[in-house]
Enzyme design. Structure first.
Site, short mmCIF file in Angstrom:
data_model
loop_
_atom_site.label_atom_id
_atom_site.label_comp_id
_atom_site.label_asym_id
_atom_site.label_seq_id
_atom_site.Cartn_x
_atom_site.Cartn_y
_atom_site.Cartn_z
N ALA A 1 -104.20 -87.39 66.32
CA ALA A 1 -102.83 -87.17 65.85
C ALA A 1 -102.70 -87.46 64.35
CB ALA A 1 -101.86 -88.03 66.64
N TYR A 2 -103.24 -88.60 63.91
CA TYR A 2 -103.13 -88.97 62.50
C TYR A 2 -103.85 -87.94 61.62
CZ TYR A 2 -103.52 -91.70 58.19
OH TYR A 2 -103.45 -92.13 56.87
N GLY A 3 -105.07 -87.60 62.01
CA GLY A 3 -105.84 -86.65 61.22
C GLY A 3 -105.17 -85.30 61.12
N VAL A 4 -104.62 -84.80 62.23
CA VAL A 4 -103.94 -83.50 62.22
C VAL A 4 -102.70 -83.57 61.33
CG1 VAL A 4 -102.63 -81.86 63.62
CG2 VAL A 4 -104.83 -82.72 64.44
N THR B 1 -104.82 -102.73 55.07
CA THR B 1 -103.36 -102.79 55.17
C THR B 1 -102.99 -103.17 56.60
OG1 THR B 1 -103.10 -100.47 55.85
CG2 THR B 1 -103.16 -100.90 53.47
N PHE C 1 -101.14 -94.99 64.48
CA PHE C 1 -101.36 -95.78 65.70
C PHE C 1 -102.79 -96.32 65.65
CE2 PHE C 1 -97.79 -93.22 67.03
CZ PHE C 1 -97.10 -94.02 67.94
#
Length: 318
Positions: free
Chosen positions: A234-237, A274, A136
């Site tokens: 969220a992405y890092g976890v 990207t 996200f």
């Protein structure tokens, strides 16, 4: 008498013709079976690489590089058939010969069907690069509870499903690369000391890790994740979980298949331009693919890295 003789001749002719037909069909069957078996043997001897999320960005760059450097079949897999085939057409126009297989890592039946296909067609896989993932963007207003659920569903749980079903068919000498992120380290360092200790522990089990990842999602639903020692990332976890999972599975491979010399690692491709990360990232997809491809093409006699987190082709501290 003549009628009877004629009848015998017809009967003999029918029997003879039937015998000849049987022999002809039998010989045809033997030829077909030999050709089929020869084809199967050749397929079983052919090395094969599989890349998830291969229709764009880093995944497409990985497939392009493997098509140029890898001595075997290279499969570009993607959830969307149209986009996947379009990517294959692009590479084909460059003189490359990728193959396409539709694979949605969020669909368990799609994963099991893919694993069965590669097992039946090739006898297994030799290179697996788990590249598919989601992020996200910072400006996204989706509630954090939803971001946590959706992000971990793909980046951790679905990728784990891929590993669960594909690791058993990775052949001796195989290479497995899980595309993670340096954000996994940043998020790890922002976790509570107790969580950091478990993620860095060599005795953490896969079941314990799955429980921790689910705990993060559950706590995020109640907005209690910070109190429980989790960061607002969220992405890092999700990538902390993937990197830790890579280390757990590498230790398991060393214990259960010590003679197969399979190397499994997690890596960071860097901050790459990207659709997910935007145009400001400093690296091109061609630069981002370098470390994943390096790990995928480690020499047959290599013993390291294994169970490591790698960035810029160098093992990073975890």
């Amino acid at each position: 008498m003549r009628l009877r003789t004629a009848s015998v001749r017809v009967l003999l002719f029918v029997r003879t013709s039937g015998h000849l037909l049987f022999l002809l069909l039998f010989q045809t069957f033997k030829h077909f079976r030999a050709v089929h078996l020869r084809s199967v043997v050749l397929d079983m001897a052919t090395k094969v690489a599989v890349v998830t999320g291969g229709n764009k960005g880093i995944g497409l760059a990985i497939v392009r590089a493997l098509c140029k450097q890898y001595k075997g079949d290279v499969y570009l897999t993607a959830r969307d058939v149209g986009r996947g085939q379009e990517a294959v057409a692009t590479l084909s126009s460059e003189g490359l010969k990728p193959k396409f297989y539709q694979l949605d890592i969020n669909d368990l039946s799609s994963i099991t069907a893919a694993a069965a296909f590669f097992k039946d067609t090739y006898g297994g896989v030799d290179v697996l690069i788990n590249n598919a993932g989601i992020l996200f963007k910072e400006a996204d207003t989706t509630p954090f509870s939803v971001q946590a659920d959706v992000t971990l569903k793909t980046n951790f749980f679905a990728t784990r499903d891929m590993l669960t079903h594909f690791l058993p068919i990775v052949r001796a000498g195989g290479r497995v690369v899980n595309v993670s992120s340096l954000n996994s380290v940043f998020s790890l360092n922002n976790c509570s000391p107790a969580l950091q200790q478990r993620f860095r522990s060599e005795d953490i089990t896969e079941d314990e890790l799955v429980g921790l990842m689910q705990q993060f999602v559950d706590k995020a639903q109640k907005n209690e994740h910070k109190e429980a020692g989790w960061p607002e990332e969220a992405y890092g976890v999700s990538k902390t979980g993937l990197t830790t999972l890579s280390m757990i599975l590498a230790r398991r491979l060393s214990k259960e298949r010590p003679n197969d010399k399979i190397l499994l690692n997690a890596c960071c491709p860097g901050w790459v331009r990207t659709d997910m990360t935007g145009p400001e990232a400093p690296k091109s997809p061609e630069e981002g693919m370098e470390t994943p491809v390096y790990l995928a093409l480690l020499p047959a006699d290599a013993t390291e890295p294994h169970g490591k987190f790698v960035s810029d082709k160098q093992v990073q501290q975890w």
